[in-house]
Design an enzyme around this catalytic site. Structure first.
Site, mmCIF file in Angstrom:
data_model
loop_
_atom_site.group_PDB
_atom_site.id
_atom_site.type_symbol
_atom_site.label_atom_id
_atom_site.label_comp_id
_atom_site.label_asym_id
_atom_site.label_seq_id
_atom_site.Cartn_x
_atom_site.Cartn_y
_atom_site.Cartn_z
ATOM 1 N N PHE A 252 44.212 49.420 45.478
ATOM 2 C CA PHE A 252 43.684 48.814 46.715
ATOM 3 C C PHE A 252 43.747 49.772 47.895
ATOM 4 C CE2 PHE A 252 44.311 45.390 43.864
ATOM 5 C CZ PHE A 252 43.248 44.546 44.115
ATOM 6 N N CYS A 263 37.807 35.473 46.877
ATOM 7 C CA CYS A 263 39.228 35.200 47.157
ATOM 8 C C CYS A 263 39.748 35.774 48.467
ATOM 9 C CB CYS A 263 40.082 35.702 46.000
ATOM 10 S SG CYS A 263 39.842 34.704 44.512
#
Ligand SMILES: NC(=O)c1ccc[n+]([C@@H]2O[C@H](COP(=O)([O-])OP(=O)(O)OC[C@H]3O[C@@H](n4cnc5c(N)ncnc54)[C@H](O)[C@@H]3O)[C@@H](O)[C@H]2O)c1
Length: 442
Positions: A252, A263
């Site tokens: 990430f 999400c």
């Protein structure tokens, strides 16, 4: 072997259902959308997820996985009833629990006396308790357990994520319910996957805290990318350098157009709204949401700058490469393209777009886009190309052919899919996120 009813045959319900069947259980997936059930019955998978189609086909053949609209029968026959329905955002960002509540009330009259209901949907703390009260109100005098069991699978690698979990989180107050769910997941227990058994409220918060943390990493590296662009740096080198620190980790940390998907945007908004409501505001998350929204608007500002240099916007064409919010999925929910394209159209710009998998889903949400079967078609007569999804196939694009079909030369690469020196040699005015032109390696 346990019998499972999975209420909700969407991304999570279908994948979880198939994987539980693969673990040896007998799973019936229930969805209120009859077309979805008919498609699944015919072997047509409503979403693009690598490996899901053959997995579903195999388990259907083994009669361990089936699909139905008959919620009462599926519930009556089940040892465990999962609720995996949608939890969308309301206009104020808070979570809309209507589907979860409706599903709980639908299953309630058909539950066995000692049934186990598992909330798989992502829900704010307190929901499990609320659903237990709702069910107890509808069918009083039973010993039904309601347990939280948030799901951490990622679209694009959902099967591997489910089958090789980092942890199984179980939130409950009823020992019998917890132990039945542990039994369901016992193949993972045998592989020493950690079980986090806690209160329902903690379990519910773990899911939000995890997603918000991952979104923070993305927001953070995107801000660092802005800095790299200013100082002639390269965010990939910086991300690599910091990611090797195990306290940080490398995942990430890819700068890009901003986080999207079904999400992160929804869950960060829900956490922020829940924090305000609970008297513990989450200013970091509030700022993250605002920064992410601004980042997507920034893509349009950058495109307009490029177009301004070349042609009147009224006569301009932009090619968008990638509609899915990330590679290996056809999910376009809150993807960058869904923000960017309408804004370009409002400015009078014509949009051509290509995505290897997500054009069908995107075309249901976007109008007046010319959908192209290949990237070269999308690039035809384009003034600017903007790359928004990191599809591996984009790395094989012939930049010389691309340059030959464009009217302008600008390429805004938000995913580092092109080789910078090849792009520049092909005559393209190439820009990559987080890498000032001077820092692009030769
Ligand atoms: N998509 C992901 O990657 C992901 C990952 C982890 C958690 N989650 C969470 O899981 C939940 C489900 O997400 P999703 O992406 O699968 O949603 P989805 O919209 O893809 O699927 C939900 C499905 O539930 C069905 N449904 C709704 N009410 C029903 C009812 N009463 N009876 C039967 N079917 C019903 C809908 O028809 C739909 O097919 C959400 O809370 C989401 O936040 C999603």
């Amino acid at each position: 072997m346990m019998r499972v009813a999975m209420i909700g045959g969407g991304y999570v319900g279908l994948t979880t259902g198939a994987c539980l069947a693969d673990l040896g259980h007998e799973v019936v997936c229930v969805d209120k959308d009859p077309r979805r059930i008919a498609d699944l019955d015919r072997g047509k998978i409503p979403i693009y997820e690598p490996g899901l189609q053959p997995l579903v086909a195999r388990l259907k053949k083994l009669e361990r996985l089936s699909f139905t609209s008959d919620l009462p029968s599926a519930t009556r026959a089940a040892d465990v009833v999962f609720i995996a329905v949608g939890t969308p955002s309301r206009a104020d960002g808070s979570i809309d629990l209507a589907q979860v509540e409706a599903a709980a009330l639908e299953v309630a009259p058909h539950l066995a006396d000692d049934a186990l209901v598992v909330i798989k949907s992502t829900v704010v703390p307190g929901t499990c308790r609320r659903i237990a009260d709702l069910i107890a109100g509808a069918v009083p005098g039973r010993s039904i357990s309601v347990v939280s069991n948030p799901e951490f699978l990622r679209e694009g690698s959902a099967i591997v994520d489910f089958m090789q979990p980092d942890r199984i989180v179980i939130g409950g107050r009823n020992a019998a319910g917890i132990s039945r769910l542990r039994k369901l997941y016992s193949p993972f227990g045998k592989r020493n996957v950690p079980f986090v058994v806690t209160t329902p409220e903690n379990a519910e918060l773990i899911k939000y805290a995890a997603n918000a943390f991952l979104a923070l990493k993305i927001g953070y590296i995107n801000d660092i990318a802005n800095l790299c662009e200013q100082i002639g740096g390269d965010v990939r080198a910086v991300a690599h350098g910091i990611g090797l620190d195990p306290r940080i980790g490398s995942s990430f940390l890819a700068a890009g157009p901003g986080f999207g998907g079904s999400c992160f945007p929804k869950d960060t908004r829900a956490l922020a709204a829940f924090g305000r409501e609970a008297g513990a505001p989450q200013p970091l998350i509030e700022l993250l949401i605002a920064r992410n929204e601004d980042r997507m608007r920034g893509i349009v500002r950058r495109i307009l700058e490029k177009i301004g240099q070349r042609a009147a916007a009224r006569d301009a064409t932009v090619a968008v490469f990638g509609l899915a919010f990330k590679a290996n999925t056809d999910d376009v929910r809150e993807a960058a393209g869904l923000t960017v394209i309408p804004m370009l159209q409002q400015a009078g710009i014509r949009v051509r777009a290509h995505d290897p998998e997500a054009m069908v889903t995107a075309s249901q949400l976007l109008a007046d886009v010319e959908w192209c079967d290949c990237p070269y078609g999308a690039a035809r007569e384009a003034d600017v190309i903007v790359v928004l999804t990191e599809w591996p196939s984009f790395r094989d694009i012939d930049v010389n052919r691309l340059a030959g079909s464009m009217r302008g030369q600008s390429v805004l690469d938000y995913r580092h899919v092109f080789n910078p020196s090849s792009a520049v040699s092909a005559g393209l005015d190439y820009w990559a996120v987080g890498a000032a032109p001077a820092a692009v390696p030769a």
